[in-house]
Design a protein around this motif. Structure first.
Motif, PDB file in Angstrom:
ATOM      1  N   GLU A  31       0.818  -1.215   0.000  1.00 21.30           N
ATOM      2  CA  GLU A  31       0.000   0.000   0.000  1.00 21.30           C
ATOM      3  C   GLU A  31       0.851   1.264   0.000  1.00 21.30           C
ATOM      4  N   GLU A  36      -2.971   6.888  -1.890  1.00 22.09           N
ATOM      5  CA  GLU A  36      -4.162   7.554  -2.411  1.00 22.09           C
ATOM      6  C   GLU A  36      -3.747   8.889  -3.003  1.00 22.09           C
ATOM      7  N   LYS A  37      -4.588   9.431  -3.865  1.00 22.26           N
ATOM      8  CA  LYS A  37      -4.281  10.708  -4.508  1.00 22.26           C
ATOM      9  C   LYS A  37      -3.978  11.751  -3.434  1.00 22.26           C
ATOM     10  N   GLY A  39      -1.579  11.499  -1.357  1.00 25.23           N
ATOM     11  CA  GLY A  39      -0.875  10.850  -0.253  1.00 25.23           C
ATOM     12  C   GLY A  39       0.633  10.936  -0.420  1.00 25.23           C
TER      13      GLY A  39
END
Length: 87
Positions: A31, A36-37, A39
């Motif tokens: 991960e 995430e966008k 991040g």
């Protein structure tokens, strides 16, 4: 003959991807390499710094037009810039 040829291609593909088995990211949380966008990419890039297959990873990402994640220590945006400079 065709069967033999296809078998040789498969062996070549497996050999070409053997670098992935030595990649440090394979031993860490995946991960971190697909944040995430917006991040942070900092943790993933720290892992890449010491990875012995960083160049192979980046080469793979560029050749296969990987659009997501950290590959070879570069983000999607950094890989796009690198490709534009190469053209």
């Amino acid at each position: 003959m065709t069967f033999l040829h296809e078998g040789l291609e498969q062996v070549e593909d497996e050999t070409a991807l053997s670098w992935q088995e030595r990649a440090l990211c394979a031993q860490t949380d995946p991960e971190a390499f697909f944040p995430e966008k917006g991040g942070s990419t900092r943790e993933a890039k720290k892992v890449c710094i010491g990875c012995e297959v960083k160049a192979e990873c980046l080469e793979y990402a560029l050749a296969h037009d990987e659009r997501f994640g950290i590959w070879g220590g570069l983000s999607e945006r950094e890989r796009r810039k690198l490709k534009k400079r190469a053209v």
